[in-house]
Design an enzyme around this catalytic site. Structure first.
Site, PDB file in Angstrom:
ATOM      1  N   TYR A 151       0.815  -1.260   0.052  1.00 44.51           N
ATOM      2  CA  TYR A 151       0.074   0.037  -0.006  1.00 44.51           C
ATOM      3  C   TYR A 151       0.926   1.159  -0.185  1.00 44.51           C
ATOM      4  O   TYR A 151       1.971   1.343   0.812  1.00 44.51           O
ATOM      5  CB  TYR A 151      -0.922   0.130   1.382  1.00 44.51           C
ATOM      6  CG  TYR A 151      -1.737   1.362   1.227  1.00 44.51           C
ATOM      7  CD1 TYR A 151      -2.653   1.442   0.797  1.00 44.51           C
ATOM      8  CD2 TYR A 151      -1.354   2.160   2.288  1.00 44.51           C
ATOM      9  CE1 TYR A 151      -3.653   2.537   0.586  1.00 44.51           C
ATOM     10  CE2 TYR A 151      -2.587   3.504   2.468  1.00 44.51           C
ATOM     11  CZ  TYR A 151      -3.348   3.447   1.538  1.00 44.51           C
ATOM     12  OH  TYR A 151      -4.291   4.504   1.875  1.00 44.51           O
ATOM     13  N   ASP A 252       9.547   2.838  -0.329  1.00 43.28           N
ATOM     14  CA  ASP A 252       8.337   3.519   0.653  1.00 43.28           C
ATOM     15  C   ASP A 252       8.430   3.383   1.760  1.00 43.28           C
ATOM     16  O   ASP A 252       8.300   2.133   2.411  1.00 43.28           O
ATOM     17  CB  ASP A 252       6.852   3.184   0.019  1.00 43.28           C
ATOM     18  CG  ASP A 252       5.713   3.666   0.614  1.00 43.28           C
ATOM     19  OD1 ASP A 252       6.176   4.497   1.640  1.00 43.28           O
ATOM     20  OD2 ASP A 252       4.610   3.599   0.428  1.00 43.28           O
ATOM     21  N   LYS A 280       4.159   9.379   8.548  1.00 34.75           N
ATOM     22  CA  LYS A 280       4.089   8.756  10.090  1.00 34.75           C
ATOM     23  C   LYS A 280       5.238   9.407  11.099  1.00 34.75           C
ATOM     24  O   LYS A 280       4.987  10.393  11.266  1.00 34.75           O
ATOM     25  CB  LYS A 280       3.923   7.249   9.971  1.00 34.75           C
ATOM     26  CG  LYS A 280       2.819   6.682   8.738  1.00 34.75           C
ATOM     27  CD  LYS A 280       2.544   5.426   8.949  1.00 34.75           C
ATOM     28  CE  LYS A 280       1.180   5.225   8.115  1.00 34.75           C
ATOM     29  NZ  LYS A 280       1.199   4.347   7.004  1.00 34.75           N
TER      30      LYS A 280
HETATM   31  C1  LIG Z   1       0.334   4.676   5.701  1.00 30.34           C
HETATM   32  C2  LIG Z   1       1.067   4.387   4.530  1.00 30.34           C
HETATM   33  C3  LIG Z   1       1.259   5.197   3.335  1.00 30.34           C
HETATM   34  C4  LIG Z   1       0.219   6.543   3.279  1.00 30.34           C
HETATM   35  O1  LIG Z   1       0.171   7.668   3.983  1.00 30.34           O
HETATM   36  P1  LIG Z   1      -0.665   8.301   4.359  1.00 30.34           P
HETATM   37  O2  LIG Z   1      -0.120   9.583   5.427  1.00 30.34           O
HETATM   38  O3  LIG Z   1      -1.853   7.727   5.354  1.00 30.34           O
HETATM   39  O4  LIG Z   1      -1.265   9.116   3.395  1.00 30.34           O
HETATM   40  C5  LIG Z   1       1.928   4.991   2.168  1.00 30.34           C
HETATM   41  N1  LIG Z   1       2.722   3.919   2.337  1.00 30.34           N
HETATM   42  C6  LIG Z   1       2.948   3.283   3.368  1.00 30.34           C
HETATM   43  C7  LIG Z   1       3.955   2.259   3.112  1.00 30.34           C
HETATM   44  C8  LIG Z   1       2.102   3.487   4.400  1.00 30.34           C
HETATM   45  O5  LIG Z   1       2.276   2.575   5.423  1.00 30.34           O
END
Ligand SMILES: *Cc1c(COP(=O)(O)O)cnc(C)c1O
Length: 446
Positions: A151, A252, A280
């Site tokens: 994701y 990511d 985060k």
């Molecule tokens: C949480 C997450 C996202 C998205 O971040 P948001 O701040 O919720 O838009 C993208 N990539 C990874 C791996 C994530 O865990």
């Protein structure tokens, strides 16, 4: 204030708030997995959070394993972060012009990660979306590659066989064909090529056949969004081979950045990505995302280069202050990652023993302070792909989740998510969790 013991039936205020919320917000929540659809019951409306604990609208206290889905690595309401936000607040909340805190946070991030340039945005979604536009602008190529069950936020081209809430809410639709959301034009999805995670041969073959059309491969270096999946060494090697074909490698690290080490999974696994995305933890609980990497690539970003990307609130002083304070605390405590790892290792061992004693099949994947307990019969650490994860017994997970919640432990409300341990989790919390988990396993129907 004395906190009454948790009683699973005491949810009146949450129920009322949920009904009001449903009348004015789709599904009553601002992010799908919060609605408890896959585990059932009333989502708890949270009134406040301190340390390792959440207090809900009914005054019940829960030991928190969500940590706001990752940011709260120091625990909730950490004094240093509260103080930093307060200091920033006294100077105004947004300028729409550059300020010193943005420079300080960028200097800290580049120093800790080795990225040469970094651009701040407001969420992880913005970070990945912007990094992909940059990769396309830099390479002049249109296609991207992602992995099933990873994701990367909710940008159109990334909602293709995506994990996290999409996996959770699929309701029997696991493994659905691309795209995984209504409203994503097939023409966008067609530019996203999807492979299985941990399948190096498929990646090699795709790059051989279509390399010159591919701008970037984006991946979770440790997957958190199909539950925790660890990359195999062969897969990591294949990821690095794509760079020889002029394909950018985008790690990511929105979840893993500053969580698995001060240099994230990149540091832990000795990766060499061209670009990285953060979110985060980098915002210390306020809305921040970032992308960064090699100067040669990042200098394609506007106003230095031709790839446009902007943000009214980007580099917000309160958010920068929270992020800076968080990274400073992490840096100032060299034993922290070792302690998080030790706690989570003991948690894994305790869960494994308790499940075995109750005859409940359980397979645990864990790295550092990230852990998923998959409800299926498989050796610990053996679950490697979205397909493997999807074989889990989600009804059994839901029953166990409710058993924990009724005993005051708030686990992630989905089989396909990681839980997060914070610095505020200590021996008392570990003991309480294992007691609750043992009772919850014992209460499950065989
Ligand atoms: C949480 C997450 C996202 C998205 O971040 P948001 O701040 O919720 O838009 C993208 N990539 C990874 C791996 C994530 O865990």
């Amino acid at each position: 204030m004395t906190v009454p013991p948790v009683s699973p039936s005491r949810t009146a205020r949450s129920e009322t708030l949920f009904a009001r919320a449903r009348a004015v917000t789709p599904g009553g929540v601002n992010s799908p997995v919060r609605a408890f659809r896959s585990v059932g019951g009333t989502p708890r409306f949270i009134a406040e959070a301190h340390g390792a604990y959440l207090t809900d609208a009914d005054g019940q206290r829960y030991l928190d394993y969500i940590g706001s889905w990752g940011p709260m690595i120091l625990g909730h309401d950490h004094p240093a972060i509260r103080e930093a936000i307060g200091e920033a607040l006294a100077g105004g909340t947004s300028f729409g012009a550059p300020g010193e805190r943005e420079v300080q946070l960028a200097e800290t991030v580049t120093r800790l990660t080795g990225a040469e340039r970094v651009r701040f945005v407001n969420s992880g979604t913005e970070a990945t979306m912007s990094a992909l536009r940059l990769a396309r602008g830099y390479t002049g190529r249109d296609f991207i590659v992602k992995f099933r069950g990873n994701y990367h936020g909710h940008a159109d081209g990334l909602l293709v066989e995506a994990g996290s809430g999409l996996m959770t809410n699929a309701e029997g639709n696991l493994g659905a064909a691309a795209p995984s959301s209504a409203g994503v034009p097939a023409a966008y999805a067609a530019l996203t090529l999807v492979l299985d995670y941990n399948d190096p041969a498929a990646l090699d073959q795709l790059i051989q056949e279509r390399g010159p059309d591919i701008a970037a491969v984006i991946f979770e270096p440790v997957v958190g969004n199909a539950g925790v999946l660890l990359p195999t060494p062969d897969f990591l090697a294949a990821l690095h081979r794509v760079q020889a074909a002029g394909v950018l490698l985008i790690a990511d690290e929105v979840m893993t950045g500053f969580r698995l080490s001060l240099n994230g999974a990149t540091g832990l696994l000795s990766l060499n990505p061209d670009l990285r995305c953060w979110g985060k933890i980098i915002g210390g609980g306020l809305p921040v995302g970032a992308y960064g990497g090699r100067a040669e690539v990042m200098d394609f970003v506007s106003p230095q280069g031709p790839v446009y990307q902007a943000g009214t609130l980007s580099g917000n002083p309160l958010a920068m202050a929270a992020g800076l304070a968080t990274l400073r605390e992490l840096e100032a405590d060299p034993g922290l990652y070792r302690r998080l790892d030790a706690y989570t290792a003991e948690l894994a061992a305790g869960l494994s023993a308790a499940a075995a004693a109750a005859g409940v099949p359980l397979s645990i994947n864990r790295v550092g302070s990230m852990l998923t307990a998959f409800f299926q019969e498989a050796p610990h650490g053996s679950i490697q792909t979205y397909g493997d994860a999807a074989r889990s017994d989600t009804a059994a997970f839901a029953a166990w989740f409710q058993g924990l919640l009724a005993r005051g432990v708030y686990w992630a409300p989905s089989q396909f998510e990681s839980i997060f341990v914070s610095a505020a989790h200590g021996p008392d919390e570990l003991g309480a969790t294992l007691d609750a988990a043992t009772a919850a396993f014992g209460g499950m129907q065989p």
